[in-house]
Design an enzyme around this catalytic site. Structure first.
Site, short mmCIF file in Angstrom:
data_model
loop_
_atom_site.label_atom_id
_atom_site.label_comp_id
_atom_site.label_asym_id
_atom_site.label_seq_id
_atom_site.Cartn_x
_atom_site.Cartn_y
_atom_site.Cartn_z
CG HIS A 14 48.84 35.53 32.08
ND1 HIS A 14 49.41 34.57 31.29
CD2 HIS A 14 47.88 36.12 31.31
CE1 HIS A 14 48.84 34.58 30.08
NE2 HIS A 14 47.90 35.51 30.09
CD GLU A 43 51.80 33.22 33.49
OE1 GLU A 43 51.70 33.86 32.43
OE2 GLU A 43 50.80 32.81 34.13
CB CYS A 48 45.22 33.03 29.48
SG CYS A 48 45.08 34.39 28.30
#
Length: 396
Positions: free
Chosen positions: A369, A371, A285
């Site tokens: 992202h 995650e 990011c």
């Protein structure tokens, strides 16, 4: 834009919350969460679940989130789904905009009603407006600056709110990382959630990783710990000298809010020194955007940004398509990538840059992202890729 005439679901009294756009448009609705007012940039998020993770993502600092999904709050909130690491910092989003009122939660993990949770965190909420119309406005005109206001008595200084919305400078040129970064160094050893056990605890480590905290999320740290990283989190202004003195096997560049060009004034020189050291480096990011700046590329403000958990991204090195979670309003301008920096991933929505690999160096980053939290897990393999780069470096 409120249309509640003869609708029994809405109280028959004057509005208790407003969204005042910089162009003077006023949207009336009903307040929830904290009272007061806050100024920010209005974006929309298309995720159908994970509202607590979204609202506590530090990357949303300075923003007012419009949820396009109508049912927000139906699973309540809990302490385990919070993504903010620095609980003393800004809560992330400054405001939340909903179509319908928050319903009572129905979930075995819920410990608090979303309305009470918003009040406790000082987040102002507005419900009862046409979020589809607001989303269409953002898609056509871009993300507007606005003020969200909530007063139980329904009394507002409309002139003052319009003036504040008009005068707010916007996110471009704004460094918001100091609002969310940790104030001191700390270590992290919690590992990802297992359905029957909850979050785990690290029992052994293979790599020493320094994570630069520009507004890092908890689930990023968990996934780093899950691939064997002993993670030391350091404040955003930590020098390259101090980072390299810790003899890291790898350096992680975290997500975060604001304009990367503004944060890059102090972060980019550090990243350049880390790259020169040959240390394996992974960015996500904002970390991805600043890696781009560090190698000579430029970043740009996006028209409507990417915010949601269903964004398709193509890996140009393999042809594979991943469904990803995204939250960004700036992007690396792929046309400015220099020789030696290869574009590895692109958005299948608009073709914007979503990944970089430095040729011949153990350095890579992605705009999205991996995650998730919330979102799909298609991209968890990137943490394993980072671990493999560190393993190769150690064995060389």
């Amino acid at each position: 834009m409120t249309q509640h005439d003869n609708d029994p679901a809405w109280p028959d009294h004057k509005p208790t919350a407003l969204l005042v756009l910089a162009d003077g448009t006023v949207l009336e609705g009903f307040g929830l969460g904290a009272e007061g007012h806050a100024v920010g940039e209005v974006c929309f998020n298309t995720a159908m679940t994970g509202y607590e993770e979204i609202l506590t993502d530090p990357s949303y600092a300075g923003q007012l989130i419009t949820f396009t999904f109508p049912h927000i709050g139906n699973v309540g909130t809990n302490e385990e789904d919070i993504e903010t690491v620095n609980m003393a910092a800004t809560p992330g989003a400054r405001g939340v905009i909903l179509r319908t009122a928050i319903t009572d939660p129905s979930n075995y993990r819920a410990t608090k009603h979303l309305d009470a949770w918003l009040k406790a965190r000082g987040i102002i909420g507005l419900s009862g407006i046409d979020t589809r119309a607001l989303t269409a406005l953002i898609r056509s005109k871009g993300m507007p600056n606005a003020v969200i206001a909530h007063a139980r008595n329904g009394e507002f200084d409309l002139h003052g709110l319009k003036e504040e919305a008009r005068e707010w400078p916007g996110l471009e040129g704004m460094d918001l990382v100091p609002m969310v970064t940790s104030g001191q160094r700390f270590t992290w050893d919690e590992t990802p959630w297992l359905w029957d056990k909850g979050f785990g605890q690290q029992d052994k480590t293979e790599f020493n990783v320094v994570a630069i905290d520009y507004g890092i999320k908890r689930n990023i740290l968990r996934l780093l710990a899950g691939v064997g990283c002993k993670v030391t989190v350091v404040p955003a202004t930590t020098s390259a000298e101090d980072i390299l003195a810790m003899k890291p096997d790898g350096v992680f560049l975290s997500n975060g809010p604001g304009d990367p060009a503004a944060t890059g004034k102090y972060a980019v020189p550090v990243i350049r020194d880390v790259i020169k050291s040959g240390t394996p480096t992974f960015g996500i990011c904002l970390g991805h955007q600043m890696l781009g700046l560090a190698v000579g590329a430029k970043t740009k403000k996006m028209h409507q940004g990417h915010h949601g958990a269903n964004h398709p991204v193509k890996d140009e090195t393999t042809g594979k398509v991943e469904i990803t979670s995204m939250n960004h309003g700036f992007a690396v301008d792929e046309k400015t990538l220099p020789k030696g920096a290869t574009q590895t991933h692109i958005s299948l929505f608009d073709g914007s840059n979503c990944g970089i690999q430095l040729d011949g160096k153990p350095v890579f980053s992605v705009q999205y992202h991996p995650e998730a939290s919330p979102g799909p897990r298609d991209s968890h393999y990137l943490f394993q890729r980072f671990a493999e780069l560190m393993r190769q470096k150690k064995s060389a």
